[in-house]
Scaffold this motif. Structure first.
Motif, PDB file in Angstrom:
ATOM      1  N   TYR A 151      15.083  81.119  67.884  1.00 60.37           N
ATOM      2  CA  TYR A 151      15.637  79.459  67.035  1.00 60.37           C
ATOM      3  C   TYR A 151      14.228  79.105  68.239  1.00 60.37           C
ATOM      4  CZ  TYR A 151      18.651  80.421  64.569  1.00 60.37           C
ATOM      5  OH  TYR A 151      19.409  81.176  62.932  1.00 60.37           O
ATOM      6  N   ARG A 152      13.112  78.175  67.907  1.00 63.26           N
ATOM      7  CA  ARG A 152      12.491  77.277  68.859  1.00 63.26           C
ATOM      8  C   ARG A 152      13.256  75.952  69.334  1.00 63.26           C
ATOM      9  NH1 ARG A 152       6.668  79.239  66.413  1.00 63.26           N
ATOM     10  NH2 ARG A 152       7.699  79.283  64.533  1.00 63.26           N
ATOM     11  N   LYS A 153      14.906  75.583  68.087  1.00 64.79           N
ATOM     12  CA  LYS A 153      15.125  74.554  68.558  1.00 64.79           C
ATOM     13  C   LYS A 153      16.687  74.697  68.744  1.00 64.79           C
ATOM     14  CE  LYS A 153      11.857  70.954  66.531  1.00 64.79           C
ATOM     15  NZ  LYS A 153      12.070  70.589  65.683  1.00 64.79           N
ATOM     16  N   LEU A 154      17.139  74.658  69.634  1.00 64.09           N
ATOM     17  CA  LEU A 154      18.712  74.272  69.796  1.00 64.09           C
ATOM     18  C   LEU A 154      18.734  73.652  69.853  1.00 64.09           C
ATOM     19  CD1 LEU A 154      19.443  77.991  71.114  1.00 64.09           C
ATOM     20  CD2 LEU A 154      19.322  77.569  68.453  1.00 64.09           C
ATOM     21  N   PRO A 155      20.234  72.818  69.200  1.00 61.15           N
ATOM     22  CA  PRO A 155      21.256  71.579  69.876  1.00 61.15           C
ATOM     23  C   PRO A 155      21.807  72.442  70.835  1.00 61.15           C
ATOM     24  CG  PRO A 155      22.105  72.593  67.461  1.00 61.15           C
ATOM     25  CD  PRO A 155      21.105  73.533  68.350  1.00 61.15           C
ATOM     26  N   PHE A 156      21.748  72.934  71.340  1.00 64.37           N
ATOM     27  CA  PHE A 156      22.315  73.690  72.437  1.00 64.37           C
ATOM     28  C   PHE A 156      21.496  73.949  73.876  1.00 64.37           C
ATOM     29  CE2 PHE A 156      23.620  76.084  69.614  1.00 64.37           C
ATOM     30  CZ  PHE A 156      23.513  77.126  70.339  1.00 64.37           C
ATOM     31  N   ASN A 157      22.292  74.344  75.127  1.00 63.22           N
ATOM     32  CA  ASN A 157      21.334  74.635  75.983  1.00 63.22           C
ATOM     33  C   ASN A 157      21.888  76.197  76.611  1.00 63.22           C
ATOM     34  OD1 ASN A 157      21.038  75.743  78.581  1.00 63.22           O
ATOM     35  ND2 ASN A 157      19.189  74.664  78.636  1.00 63.22           N
ATOM     36  N   VAL A 158      22.634  77.165  76.075  1.00 70.78           N
ATOM     37  CA  VAL A 158      23.291  78.967  76.879  1.00 70.78           C
ATOM     38  C   VAL A 158      24.450  78.079  77.933  1.00 70.78           C
ATOM     39  CG1 VAL A 158      23.523  80.791  76.528  1.00 70.78           C
ATOM     40  CG2 VAL A 158      22.607  79.456  74.186  1.00 70.78           C
ATOM     41  N   GLU A 159      22.824  77.994  78.637  1.00 72.26           N
ATOM     42  CA  GLU A 159      23.207  78.367  79.922  1.00 72.26           C
ATOM     43  C   GLU A 159      23.661  77.177  80.860  1.00 72.26           C
ATOM     44  OE1 GLU A 159      20.371  81.214  82.513  1.00 72.26           O
ATOM     45  OE2 GLU A 159      19.491  80.417  81.054  1.00 72.26           O
ATOM     46  N   ASN A 160      23.304  75.867  80.275  1.00 76.36           N
ATOM     47  CA  ASN A 160      24.443  75.163  81.015  1.00 76.36           C
ATOM     48  C   ASN A 160      25.120  73.970  80.190  1.00 76.36           C
ATOM     49  OD1 ASN A 160      22.364  75.111  82.743  1.00 76.36           O
ATOM     50  ND2 ASN A 160      20.797  73.975  81.862  1.00 76.36           N
ATOM     51  N   ASP A 161      25.453  74.492  78.974  1.00 78.56           N
ATOM     52  CA  ASP A 161      26.367  73.700  78.179  1.00 78.56           C
ATOM     53  C   ASP A 161      28.184  74.383  77.522  1.00 78.56           C
ATOM     54  OD1 ASP A 161      24.447  71.974  78.400  1.00 78.56           O
ATOM     55  OD2 ASP A 161      24.121  72.279  75.622  1.00 78.56           O
ATOM     56  N   PHE A 162      27.822  75.241  78.627  1.00 77.49           N
ATOM     57  CA  PHE A 162      29.277  76.338  78.523  1.00 77.49           C
ATOM     58  C   PHE A 162      29.472  76.139  79.274  1.00 77.49           C
ATOM     59  CE2 PHE A 162      26.501  76.159  74.562  1.00 77.49           C
ATOM     60  CZ  PHE A 162      27.014  76.328  73.159  1.00 77.49           C
ATOM     61  N   GLU A 163      31.326  76.658  79.412  1.00 82.44           N
ATOM     62  CA  GLU A 163      32.108  76.794  80.838  1.00 82.44           C
ATOM     63  C   GLU A 163      32.333  78.705  80.417  1.00 82.44           C
ATOM     64  OE1 GLU A 163      32.238  75.473  83.092  1.00 82.44           O
ATOM     65  OE2 GLU A 163      32.579  73.460  82.457  1.00 82.44           O
ATOM     66  N   TYR A 164      31.906  79.735  80.970  1.00 85.51           N
ATOM     67  CA  TYR A 164      31.932  80.755  80.863  1.00 85.51           C
ATOM     68  C   TYR A 164      33.338  81.609  81.208  1.00 85.51           C
ATOM     69  CZ  TYR A 164      27.256  81.319  79.350  1.00 85.51           C
ATOM     70  OH  TYR A 164      25.382  80.650  79.317  1.00 85.51           O
ATOM     71  N   LEU A 165      33.945  82.015  79.386  1.00 87.66           N
ATOM     72  CA  LEU A 165      35.214  82.101  80.266  1.00 87.66           C
ATOM     73  C   LEU A 165      35.973  83.967  80.617  1.00 87.66           C
ATOM     74  CD1 LEU A 165      37.043  80.159  77.562  1.00 87.66           C
ATOM     75  CD2 LEU A 165      37.626  80.018  80.012  1.00 87.66           C
ATOM     76  N   GLY A 166      34.414  84.950  79.580  1.00 81.89           N
ATOM     77  CA  GLY A 166      34.887  86.117  80.733  1.00 81.89           C
ATOM     78  C   GLY A 166      34.432  87.156  79.249  1.00 81.89           C
ATOM     79  N   MET A 167      34.092  88.477  79.106  1.00 80.13           N
ATOM     80  CA  MET A 167      33.947  88.675  78.545  1.00 80.13           C
ATOM     81  C   MET A 167      34.494  89.683  77.999  1.00 80.13           C
ATOM     82  SD  MET A 167      29.782  90.433  79.007  1.00 80.13           S
ATOM     83  CE  MET A 167      30.028  92.745  78.257  1.00 80.13           C
ATOM     84  N   VAL A 168      34.504  90.188  76.573  1.00 78.15           N
ATOM     85  CA  VAL A 168      36.114  90.963  75.908  1.00 78.15           C
ATOM     86  C   VAL A 168      35.623  92.244  75.250  1.00 78.15           C
ATOM     87  CG1 VAL A 168      37.518  90.734  74.164  1.00 78.15           C
ATOM     88  CG2 VAL A 168      36.901  88.419  74.900  1.00 78.15           C
ATOM     89  N   ASN A 169      34.647  92.913  75.252  1.00 80.61           N
ATOM     90  CA  ASN A 169      34.257  94.260  74.785  1.00 80.61           C
ATOM     91  C   ASN A 169      32.996  94.219  74.161  1.00 80.61           C
ATOM     92  OD1 ASN A 169      33.595  92.881  72.279  1.00 80.61           O
ATOM     93  ND2 ASN A 169      35.541  93.751  71.030  1.00 80.61           N
ATOM     94  N   GLU A 170      32.585  96.176  73.847  1.00 79.25           N
ATOM     95  CA  GLU A 170      31.323  95.681  73.286  1.00 79.25           C
ATOM     96  C   GLU A 170      31.172  96.831  73.072  1.00 79.25           C
ATOM     97  OE1 GLU A 170      27.790  97.147  76.329  1.00 79.25           O
ATOM     98  OE2 GLU A 170      29.093  96.474  77.953  1.00 79.25           O
ATOM     99  N   VAL A 171      30.855  96.821  71.071  1.00 74.97           N
ATOM    100  CA  VAL A 171      31.176  97.659  70.213  1.00 74.97           C
ATOM    101  C   VAL A 171      29.383  97.861  69.709  1.00 74.97           C
ATOM    102  CG1 VAL A 171      31.769  97.136  67.172  1.00 74.97           C
ATOM    103  CG2 VAL A 171      32.669  95.642  69.443  1.00 74.97           C
ATOM    104  N   PRO A 172      29.687  98.905  69.407  1.00 81.02           N
ATOM    105  CA  PRO A 172      28.315 100.076  68.696  1.00 81.02           C
ATOM    106  C   PRO A 172      27.962  99.844  67.061  1.00 81.02           C
ATOM    107  CG  PRO A 172      30.146 101.279  69.480  1.00 81.02           C
ATOM    108  CD  PRO A 172      30.623  99.650  69.282  1.00 81.02           C
TER     109      PRO A 172
END
Ligand code: ASP
Length: 324
Positions: A100-121
Motif C-alpha cells: 500500500y502506497r498510503k497506509l493510515p498507520f505505521n506498522v513499526e511505530n503505532d503498535f505495541e507488540y504482544l508476541g507471535m502465536v503460530n505459523e501456518v503453511p
C-alpha cells in the motif's frame, strides 16, 4: 503550578491503578481484520478461548474485514490504548507497508507488540472440476488458458494475495486477481466455480481437500507436510519453482501507548496459551505450528516483523504490484 503537578501525579497514579486491575471483569475486543470463518478468524477464536481462561474475562472477536487487513488494523491503531482493544493479524503486517502506497498507520511505530502465536503453511488449490489432477497437469492447463485464469485472494495485501503474486511471478504468467474480504468468501466462490485457483492457509483448505471438494496441487513450505491429507502434495520448490517458500505467521498487537502492566498481563496470557493443551490440539489439527521460540516475547516479535518487512518489501516492489 504545584497544583498542576499534583493533579498530573494523581491522574498518572489512577491510570497505573487501573492498569494493575486489568482486565477488571471488562470484556476485551480482539479485532480480526478478515471475515469470519477464515484462517485468521479461526486462530483468533482458538486463542480467545485460551486467553479467556487466563485473563478471567470475555474476549469478543470483532471481524473488521477489508482491504487486505488494513481496515481492521487501522481501527486498532486508533483505539484507546488501554488493553481492551487488541489486534490479531498475520504476515500482512509486514507486506502491507510495501503493497500500500498510503497506509493510515505505521506498522513499526503505532503498535505495541504482544508476541507471535503460530505459523501456518499454505496450499495451492483449484475449483472442483478443473481438468488438472496434479501440479504437472496444472502447469499444462495454465499454459493453455493464459489470460483466462481467475486467481482469488482474501484482499489486496492478504497472505493469499502475496502467495498468488509470488506464484505468477515465478511462472511469469499473469492471472486475473479476484479480491474478497477474507478466505471464507473466496473458498465459497472457488467451490461454486466462480474462481479457478486460490493459494490459502491449511487452516481452511485441509478440510476441503480431505472431502475432495477442491483440487489440491502443492504446498508452499520448503518441506512436505506431515498432515495425512496433505502429505502426498509436492512443495512448489520441488515442483520447479526453486526457492518458493511462504509460511503465514500470526501475532497480537495493542495500540501504541498501552500501559506496560497491561501489556505484561496480555503477553503472559499469550504465553500460557502456547502451553495450553486444548489450544495446541486445536491449532495442530489445523496444520498450524505453535510458536515455541523467542518470538512469543514482544521485543523478538517486533524484531521478526521488522526483518519480514525488509524481506518482503523488495520482493513486492520487484514484482511491481501495489494494492492502491
Ligand atoms: N487467509 C487469508 C489471507 O489470505 C485471510 C483470512 O481470511 O484469514 O490473508
Amino acid at each position: 503550578m504545584k497544583k498542576l503537578f499534583a493533579l498530573a501525579a494523581i491522574a498518572a497514579a489512577a491510570v497505573g491503578a487501573h492498569a494493575q486491575d486489568f482486565p477488571a471483569g471488562k470484556p476485551v475486543t480482539l479485532v480480526v481484520p478478515f471475515s469470519a470463518g477464515g484462517p485468521t478468524d479461526r486462530v483468533a477464536r482458538d486463542l480467545a478461548e485460551s486467553l479467556q481462561k487466563t485473563l478471567g474475562t470475555t474476549i469478543i472477536v470483532d471481524n473488521t474485514a477489508g482491504a487486505g487487513s488494513s481496515i481492521g488494523t487501522a481501527k486498532v491503531a486508533r483505539a484507546n490504548p488501554d488493553g481492551y482493544t487488541l489486534l490479531l493479524n498475520h504476515i500482512g503486517m509486514s507486506t502491507m507497508p510495501a503493497l500500500y502506497r498510503k497506509l493510515p498507520f505505521n506498522v513499526e511505530n503505532d503498535f505495541e507488540y504482544l508476541g507471535m502465536v503460530n505459523e501456518v503453511p499454505m496450499t495451492l488449490i483449484g475449483k472442483p472440476g478443473l481438468p488438472a489432477n496434479n501440479y504437472k497437469e496444472l502447469t499444462t492447463w495454465i499454459n493453455a488458458n493464459k489470460g483466462k485464469i481467475n486467481l482469488g485472494n482474501a484482499g489486496l495485501g492478504a497472505a493469499s494475495h502475496l502467495c498468488g503474486l509470488l506464484f505468477q511471478s515465478a511462472l511469469k504468467i499473469e492471472m486475473t486477481p479476484v479480491p474478497y474480504k477474507g478466505t471464507a468468501p473466496a473458498i465459497a466462490d472457488l467451490l461454486g466455480g466462480q474462481i479457478d485457483l486460490l493459494c490459502d492457509q491449511t487452516t481452511n483448505t485441509t478440510s476441503q481437500i480431505e472431502a475432495k471438494k477442491v483440487k489440491a496441487y502443492a504446498v508452499t513450505t520448503s518441506k512436505r507436510l506431515t498432515t495425512p491429507a496433505l502429505k502426498d502434495l509436492p512443495t512448489l520448490d520441488e515442483s520447479g519453482l526453486k526457492g518458493f517458500e511462504v509460511s503465514i505467521w500470526h501475532g497480537v498487537y495493542a495500540p501504541k501507548g498501552t500501559p506496560a502492566p497491561v501489556l505484561k498481563k496480555i503477553n503472559e496470557a499469550i504465553r500460557a496459551a502456547m502451553k495450553d493443551p486444548a489450544f495446541i490440539k486445536r491449532e495442530e489439527g489445523l496444520g498450524a505450528v505453535i510458536t515455541t521460540d523467542k518470538r512469543v516475547e514482544p521485543a523478538e516479535h517486533k524484531k521478526f516483523v521488522a526483518a519480514e518487512i525488509a524481506k518482503w518489501g523488495p520482493i513486492i516492489k520487484a514484482a511491481g504490484v501495489y494494492a492502491d
